[in-house]
Structure formats: structure tokens, C-alpha cells
Motif scaffolding. Structure first.
Motif, PDB file in Angstrom:
ATOM      1  N   VAL A 135       0.842  -1.196   0.000  1.00 56.71           N
ATOM      2  CA  VAL A 135       0.000   0.000   0.000  1.00 56.71           C
ATOM      3  C   VAL A 135       0.878   1.247   0.000  1.00 56.71           C
ATOM      4  N   ASP A 136       1.955   1.173   0.771  1.00 57.11           N
ATOM      5  CA  ASP A 136       2.918   2.261   0.858  1.00 57.11           C
ATOM      6  C   ASP A 136       3.562   2.531  -0.499  1.00 57.11           C
ATOM      7  N   GLU A 137       3.994   1.448  -1.101  1.00 59.14           N
ATOM      8  CA  GLU A 137       4.669   1.510  -2.390  1.00 59.14           C
ATOM      9  C   GLU A 137       3.717   2.039  -3.464  1.00 59.14           C
ATOM     10  N   ARG A 138       2.487   1.603  -3.365  1.00 61.01           N
ATOM     11  CA  ARG A 138       1.464   2.039  -4.311  1.00 61.01           C
ATOM     12  C   ARG A 138       1.332   3.558  -4.284  1.00 61.01           C
ATOM     13  N   ARG A 139       1.329   4.099  -3.084  1.00 59.96           N
ATOM     14  CA  ARG A 139       1.215   5.538  -2.915  1.00 59.96           C
ATOM     15  C   ARG A 139       2.402   6.251  -3.571  1.00 59.96           C
ATOM     16  N   ARG A 140       3.583   5.674  -3.377  1.00 57.59           N
ATOM     17  CA  ARG A 140       4.795   6.279  -3.944  1.00 57.59           C
ATOM     18  C   ARG A 140       4.758   6.253  -5.472  1.00 57.59           C
ATOM     19  N   VAL A 141       4.330   5.124  -6.020  1.00 58.40           N
ATOM     20  CA  VAL A 141       4.280   4.989  -7.479  1.00 58.40           C
ATOM     21  C   VAL A 141       3.262   5.960  -8.057  1.00 58.40           C
ATOM     22  N   GLU A 142       2.127   6.069  -7.377  1.00 57.40           N
ATOM     23  CA  GLU A 142       1.096   6.996  -7.844  1.00 57.40           C
ATOM     24  C   GLU A 142       1.617   8.420  -7.853  1.00 57.40           C
ATOM     25  N   ALA A 143       2.350   8.769  -6.820  1.00 59.42           N
ATOM     26  CA  ALA A 143       2.951  10.100  -6.744  1.00 59.42           C
ATOM     27  C   ALA A 143       3.966  10.286  -7.864  1.00 59.42           C
ATOM     28  N   HIS A 187       2.981  -0.160 -14.918  1.00 55.35           N
ATOM     29  CA  HIS A 187       3.160  -1.612 -14.854  1.00 55.35           C
ATOM     30  C   HIS A 187       3.329  -2.050 -13.395  1.00 55.35           C
ATOM     31  N   VAL A 188       4.157  -1.329 -12.674  1.00 57.82           N
ATOM     32  CA  VAL A 188       4.388  -1.645 -11.260  1.00 57.82           C
ATOM     33  C   VAL A 188       3.088  -1.513 -10.469  1.00 57.82           C
ATOM     34  N   LEU A 189       2.331  -0.474 -10.814  1.00 59.64           N
ATOM     35  CA  LEU A 189       1.054  -0.249 -10.146  1.00 59.64           C
ATOM     36  C   LEU A 189       0.135  -1.464 -10.317  1.00 59.64           C
ATOM     37  N   ALA A 190       0.113  -1.991 -11.531  1.00 56.28           N
ATOM     38  CA  ALA A 190      -0.707  -3.170 -11.813  1.00 56.28           C
ATOM     39  C   ALA A 190      -0.193  -4.380 -11.030  1.00 56.28           C
ATOM     40  N   GLU A 191       1.137  -4.492 -10.928  1.00 58.06           N
ATOM     41  CA  GLU A 191       1.729  -5.596 -10.180  1.00 58.06           C
ATOM     42  C   GLU A 191       1.351  -5.507  -8.699  1.00 58.06           C
ATOM     43  N   ILE A 192       1.393  -4.283  -8.180  1.00 57.98           N
ATOM     44  CA  ILE A 192       1.051  -4.071  -6.771  1.00 57.98           C
ATOM     45  C   ILE A 192      -0.404  -4.430  -6.524  1.00 57.98           C
ATOM     46  N   ASP A 193      -1.280  -3.987  -7.428  1.00 58.20           N
ATOM     47  CA  ASP A 193      -2.706  -4.302  -7.287  1.00 58.20           C
ATOM     48  C   ASP A 193      -2.941  -5.812  -7.326  1.00 58.20           C
ATOM     49  N   ALA A 194      -2.211  -6.474  -8.220  1.00 60.16           N
ATOM     50  CA  ALA A 194      -2.346  -7.927  -8.322  1.00 60.16           C
ATOM     51  C   ALA A 194      -1.874  -8.600  -7.037  1.00 60.16           C
ATOM     52  N   ALA A 195      -0.803  -8.070  -6.459  1.00 53.01           N
ATOM     53  CA  ALA A 195      -0.270  -8.638  -5.212  1.00 53.01           C
ATOM     54  C   ALA A 195      -1.262  -8.451  -4.069  1.00 53.01           C
ATOM     55  N   LEU A 196      -1.872  -7.264  -4.025  1.00 53.90           N
ATOM     56  CA  LEU A 196      -2.877  -7.002  -2.987  1.00 53.90           C
ATOM     57  C   LEU A 196      -4.067  -7.942  -3.140  1.00 53.90           C
ATOM     58  N   LYS A 197      -4.402  -8.240  -4.374  1.00 49.58           N
ATOM     59  CA  LYS A 197      -5.505  -9.161  -4.650  1.00 49.58           C
ATOM     60  C   LYS A 197      -5.134 -10.567  -4.171  1.00 49.58           C
ATOM     61  N   PRO A 212       7.987  -6.850  -3.047  1.00 46.15           N
ATOM     62  CA  PRO A 212       6.755  -7.338  -2.393  1.00 46.15           C
ATOM     63  C   PRO A 212       5.706  -7.880  -3.365  1.00 46.15           C
ATOM     64  N   TRP A 213       5.806  -7.489  -4.634  1.00 50.50           N
ATOM     65  CA  TRP A 213       4.784  -7.953  -5.592  1.00 50.50           C
ATOM     66  C   TRP A 213       5.301  -9.087  -6.473  1.00 50.50           C
TER      67      TRP A 213
END
Ligand SMILES: [Zn+2]
Length: 122
Positions: A14-22, A71-81, A107-108
Motif C-alpha cells: 500500500v505504501d509503495e502504491r502511494r509512492r508509485v502513484e505520486a 506496470h508496477v502499479l498493476a503488479e502491486i494491485d495484483a499482489a494485494l488481490k 513485495p509484488w
């Protein structure tokens, strides 16, 4: 069933997701060529290093940062799933547990180190 502290990785994701989004936001408001001099650069750069093997690194630099970040964002979302589904930390190829230190670095990650190497060889 899993001995992995999934909550810890969920937080990291979740942390990483925030960073990537930024970082993506940064790309949109800035010239991609100058992003490495910006504050948001570290996020993109770190992820890039973690996500790619050294031999593919130079080639991947030609890709736009935006493409990589999304791409990383998608990987993170997949990992969260996968965390939700209870399949997190298991190699999607050989169904063996992915070592925790690998998940700490990436982490993903969906593959164990052996399968990842196998894939990169092709
Ligand atoms: Zn595997």
C-alpha cells in the motif's frame, strides 16, 4: 497456512502504491527526462532497480518511466488481490513458497527466484 507475515507486506504494498502513484503524477506534470532530479525520482528509480535484472536494466531505461510505473502499479494491485485471496507469497509457476527476503526486496513478486531466472533466460 502461510508463515509469512502478510499484513506487513500488505502495508509495504500500500505504501509503495502511494509512492508509485505520486511518481506517475510527477511524470504527468514534469518532463520525463528531468524526473531524476526531482523528489519523486527515488520511488521510480528504486522500483526499477528492484523489479528488473541488471542485464535488462539498460534496455528497460528506453521505456518511458510512465509505462514502468503503471506496470508496477498493476503488479502491486495484483499482489494485494493475492493477499485477499490468500495466495500471496506463493510462486505462480511452481507453487512453492517465495522466500520472505525476496518478498522484502520485491513485495509484488509472483515467481520464486528459480522460476524468475528461468523466465529471464528465455
Ligand atoms: Zn517457482
Amino acid at each position: 497456512m502461510s508463515v509469512i507475515d502478510v499484513e506487513r507486506f500488505r502495508e509495504a504494498l500500500v505504501d509503495e502504491r502511494r509512492r508509485v502513484e505520486a511518481a506517475i503524477e510527477n511524470i504527468h506534470t514534469d518532463h520525463p527526462g528531468s524526473i531524476r532530479d526531482e523528489t519523486g525520482e527515488d520511488a521510480v528509480y528504486d522500483i526499477h532497480l528492484a523489479a528488473t535484472a541488471t542485464e535488462t536494466y539498460d534496455r528497460e531505461l528506453d521505456y518511458t518511466l510512465e509505462e514502468n510505473s503503471e506496470h508496477v502499479l498493476a503488479e502491486i494491485d495484483a499482489a494485494l488481490k493475492r493477499i485477499e485471496e490468500g495466495t500471496y507469497g506463493v510462486c505462480t509457476n511452481c507453487a512453492q513458497p517465495i522466500p520472505e527476503e525476496r518478498l522484502e526486496a520485491l513485495p509484488w513478486a509472483t515467481l520464486c527466484i528459480d522460476c524468475q531466472r528461468e523466465r529471464e533466460r528465455r
